[in-house]
Scaffold this active site. Structure first.
Site, mmCIF file in Angstrom:
data_model
loop_
_atom_site.group_PDB
_atom_site.id
_atom_site.type_symbol
_atom_site.label_atom_id
_atom_site.label_comp_id
_atom_site.label_asym_id
_atom_site.label_seq_id
_atom_site.Cartn_x
_atom_site.Cartn_y
_atom_site.Cartn_z
ATOM 1 N N GLY A 169 -23.516 -68.081 1.900
ATOM 2 C CA GLY A 169 -22.351 -68.393 1.074
ATOM 3 C C GLY A 169 -22.549 -68.179 -0.410
ATOM 4 O O GLY A 169 -21.711 -68.588 -1.214
ATOM 5 N N TRP A 188 -7.585 -69.316 -7.111
ATOM 6 C CA TRP A 188 -8.391 -68.517 -6.184
ATOM 7 C C TRP A 188 -8.491 -69.175 -4.819
ATOM 8 O O TRP A 188 -8.625 -70.387 -4.701
ATOM 9 C CB TRP A 188 -9.791 -68.330 -6.777
ATOM 10 C CG TRP A 188 -10.799 -67.692 -5.881
ATOM 11 C CD1 TRP A 188 -10.680 -66.500 -5.222
ATOM 12 C CD2 TRP A 188 -12.088 -68.194 -5.544
ATOM 13 N NE1 TRP A 188 -11.820 -66.232 -4.499
ATOM 14 C CE2 TRP A 188 -12.706 -67.252 -4.683
ATOM 15 C CE3 TRP A 188 -12.805 -69.346 -5.900
ATOM 16 C CZ2 TRP A 188 -13.985 -67.429 -4.166
ATOM 17 C CZ3 TRP A 188 -14.076 -69.524 -5.385
ATOM 18 C CH2 TRP A 188 -14.670 -68.575 -4.530
ATOM 19 N N ASP A 256 -21.890 -58.071 2.971
ATOM 20 C CA ASP A 256 -23.313 -58.163 2.640
ATOM 21 C C ASP A 256 -24.172 -58.173 3.899
ATOM 22 O O ASP A 256 -25.254 -58.727 3.920
ATOM 23 C CB ASP A 256 -23.559 -59.436 1.820
ATOM 24 C CG ASP A 256 -24.903 -59.412 1.101
ATOM 25 O OD1 ASP A 256 -25.291 -58.326 0.627
ATOM 26 O OD2 ASP A 256 -25.561 -60.464 1.021
ATOM 27 N N LYS A 296 -22.760 -53.561 0.924
ATOM 28 C CA LYS A 296 -24.209 -53.346 0.829
ATOM 29 C C LYS A 296 -24.617 -52.249 1.806
ATOM 30 O O LYS A 296 -24.265 -52.295 2.986
ATOM 31 C CB LYS A 296 -24.975 -54.626 1.152
ATOM 32 C CG LYS A 296 -26.500 -54.430 1.090
ATOM 33 C CD LYS A 296 -27.250 -55.733 1.106
ATOM 34 C CE LYS A 296 -27.284 -56.368 2.477
ATOM 35 N NZ LYS A 296 -28.094 -57.597 2.487
#
Length: 715
Positions: A169, A188, A256, A296
């Site tokens: 996280g 957000w 990721d 990534k």
């Protein structure tokens, strides 16, 4: 080569900064030679910082790239580009020089040589972020260097992001820190996915076991239709897409993800290629026009990466590849930053063909070689060589310093100076500041620090690549002895522990999902220890050993003990690493509890304590008794005694509800994964003791199997 200068802030005068910020312990007794030539040292530091903070490549598009028609996709067999394959061979030759190094020693050495090694403690000291990890640092670099948060979202003051393969996280907390520091007026919201750390069928080698942040933010996490969290399943993708429909438009997707490649280091790109494909297709499904995508990746030598790069160059206005300063210099990790998504309408014609090869990887290349312009192949080669040259240089330098470190014990003061200068520049370059209070954080440092998270890092390795290969080839008895040695530190739990009847039982929270056979992860057992248990049972299966653990003889001896008040109400199970037959187990326990006279006790022998379901069921049952005792026995393992039946109607009703749920799940091809919230089970005072019991039980199982192997070999 493009550099993306339009996204980077103006550099400061490094010479002035460094002279004013020399480390206090750089005294004349240790580094007189540096003080005699400060300008020479400053020039060296400026060069290092310039290289570290500019490992990026811009793929120039000019709007000329277009995706081939869907009917021409996945039509050609996999192809190779000779120039890229030569880069791959050169990199793998350099990496192969590490095969005989002990990984623990090597990582310690490269950590000391890491020029950005002081950034982490500098952030901890001066900024104290909510959930500081290397991933936190890498994302903060990316979001500070490129406009990942689109200008439109900032203007609208509303922003929603989705984070794929996000555990534990840190990208989320890093983005929160950046928004609070730079755009506090923006409202957000976020969603994250990852392999579910509470689904015991997920392999440890594929998961991050640190769930402290996840545990407190479960409402934001999407684990898919089957509760596995496996993003590479089309049904789970659709479940995520459905979840995003209730949110404001998605303007940022981060991915990721990675897969353990320790045993195939030369084929890392191939191993992770389909995961990257799925992450990209997921992003295309949920991003809105103008949105950003952070992916990534590793090397870009194979057709899979070349095709994926071309697809992204066609779908986005600008594409950069960046190696953050805090990404370990010696690995292949880089981030593809895609800005200005052309929109769902632009991508719509290609979704069907992309979805067709989502769950199951195609045997064909996404694009035909002739459909990809030579101009982008040339840029991909230049990009691959740029990052490969950096990586090979770092690996070679680390090998040289590692081999010479035995005879050279003097501190490297130049490196110390560089590390501190890099850390200082990091804070100033990205304008980092400490948040005003924990109220600006998502969970809060204090709360996270108090959270039970006792799982070890399942990916930690103490042996070299070649040593791991040799371990796999050991004969069974030697492997078992090695396992026993690995667990020599395991402590014997308190021999007997009584737990008073828990507080009032709340509402059940029954969660269903995909059935699994083998327990591959557990919130109640450290990862490395559970892996040893699974390997032990695999050896027993290979040798065709008939395991009965605990044995019938041991149970019979327990029942026949003089003055044993528990002998008539015993339920006997078998210790195993498989999760099956929960329907029979629930029915068996429910029937026994229903018939148990008030005031009498129930004994469970061989009862599994590895899964949420088993622990949750035990927690529910315990509310029907006055006391709960865990008794450690060298022959029986853990004996669970439920003392004095209270015949509580509400508990019996809940047992009925659980029984019905198991039947419903079975009829639908699912299984019940848990009956109580994981937050309740992991927050209980009993949690650390259950961990200790399970660790001892693994040692108990190994000793038993080793004894069986020895007896078979002697006979």
């Amino acid at each position: 080569m493009g550099t993306g200068k339009d996204t980077v802030k103006t550099k400061r005068n490094l010479s002035t900064m460094l002279r004013s910020q020399l480390p206090k312990d750089f005294g004349t007794s240790h580094c007189t030679r540096f003080l005699k030539r400060p300008r020479e040292l400053d020039v060296q530091v400026e060069k290092v910082i310039s290289e570290l903070f500019n490992k990026r490549f811009s793929i120039v598009n000019n709007g000329q790239f277009t995706i081939p028609k869907p009917e021409y996709m996945f039509m050609e067999k996999p192809w190779k580009t000779e120039a890229l394959q030569q880069l791959k061979e050169e990199l793998n030759e350099t990496k192969s020089r590490l095969n005989d190094y002990n990984l623990l020693e090597w990582h310690r050495h490269t950590g000391q040589r890491n020029q950005a090694g002081d950034v982490h403690w500098k952030l901890r000291m001066h900024i104290d972020p909510e959930f500081l990890t290397q991933a936190w640092c890498k994302f903060y670099e990316n979001v500070s260097s490129f406009p990942l948060v689109p200008e439109q979202a900032i203007a609208d003051r509303k922003f929603t992001s989705v984070h794929l393969c996000e555990a534990p996280g840190a990208f989320v907390t890093s983005l929160n820190h950046w928004l609070k520091s730079n755009q506090p007026a923006v409202e957000w919201d976020w969603i994250a996915t990852t392999l579910n750390p509470y689904y015991e069928g997920n392999p440890l080698s594929r998961m991050i076991t640190d769930d402290r942040f996840i545990l407190h933010t479960l409402d934001h996490w999407c684990f898919g239709a089957d509760n596995t969290g496996n993003l590479m399943d089309i049904n789970n993708l659709d479940n995520l897409v459905e979840m995003t429909k209730s949110k404001d438009k998605i303007m940022l997707v981060t991915a990721d993800g990675s897969i353990d490649c320790l045993d195939t280091p030369g084929e890392q790109e191939t191993v992770v290629s389909h995961l990257h494909y799925c992450e990209t297709v997921a992003a295309i499904h949920i991003l809105q026009k103008g949105g950003s995508f952070l992916l990534k990746i590793f090397t870009i030598f194979e057709h899979t990466s070349v095709c994926l790069t071309y697809l992204l160059c066609c779908l986005f206005d600008r594409v950069f590849i960046n190696k953050p300063v805090t990404s370990k210099e010696g690995n292949s990790e880089v981030y593809m930053i895609c800005l200005g998504f052309k929109g769902p309408e632009y991508a719509a014609p290609y979704l069907n063909i992309l979805r067709k090869h989502y769950t199951f990887k195609s045997d064909m290349a996404m694009f035909r070689r002739n459909d990809i312009p030579d101009t982008i192949i040339k840029q991909i080669f230049e990009c691959g060589k740029f990052f490969m040259d950096h990586q090979c240089k770092v690996i070679s330098n680390n090998i040289s310093s590692f081999n010479s470190s035995v005879n050279d014990t003097k501190p490297d003061f130049t490196l110390r100076h560089i590390r501190r200068a890099v850390a200082l520049h990091f804070l100033q370059e990205y304008n980092l500041r400490k948040l005003d209070s924990e109220e600006e954080e998502i969970v809060g440092k204090t709360k996270l620090a108090r959270t039970n998270c006792m799982n070890f890092d399942a990916k930690k390795q103490y042996f070299s690549y070649n040593e791991r290969l040799k371990r796999k080839d050991l004969e069974p008895k030697s492997r078992l002895m090695a396992f026993a040695e690995d667990l020599h530190f395991t402590e014997v739990p308190i021999s007997s522990r009584w737990i008073q009847r828990p507080e009032t039982l709340g509402v059940l929270s029954i969660r269903m999902g995909k059935p699994f056979r083998k327990i591959q992860s557990s919130k109640y057992c450290a990862g490395e220890i559970l892996k040893v248990l699974n390997a032990t049972f695999e050896i027993a299966e290979t040798l065709q050993l008939q395991l009965r653990l605990p044995t019938e003889k041991s149970v019979q001896e327990f029942c026949e003990k003089p003055n044993n008040e528990y002998s008539k109400n015993i339920l006997h199970f078998q210790y195993t690493n498989t999760e099956n037959g929960i329907n029979d187990l629930v029915a068996k326990i429910r029937e026994k509890v229903l018939k148990l006279p008030k005031g009498e006790s129930l004994v469970l022998i061989g009862y599994c304590l590895l899964t949420q379901f088993y622990v949750g069921l035990l927690y529910v049952i315990s509310h029907n008794f006055e006391y709960l005792e865990f008794m450690i026995d060298p022959k029986l393992g853990c004996v669970i005694i439920l003392k004095s039946n209270l015949a509580m109607d509400n508990v019996l009703e809940k047992l009925k509800e659980i029984s019905l749920a198991t039947e419903t799940a079975k009829d639908n091809g699912n299984t019940v994964l848990s009956v109580l919230p994981v937050t309740e089970l992991c927050g209980a005072a009993l949690y650390p003791y259950l961990m200790q019991i399970n660790h001892w039980l693994v040692k108990y199982c190994i000793d038993y199997v080793a004894e069986m192997v020895k007896d078979n070999m002697d006979n």
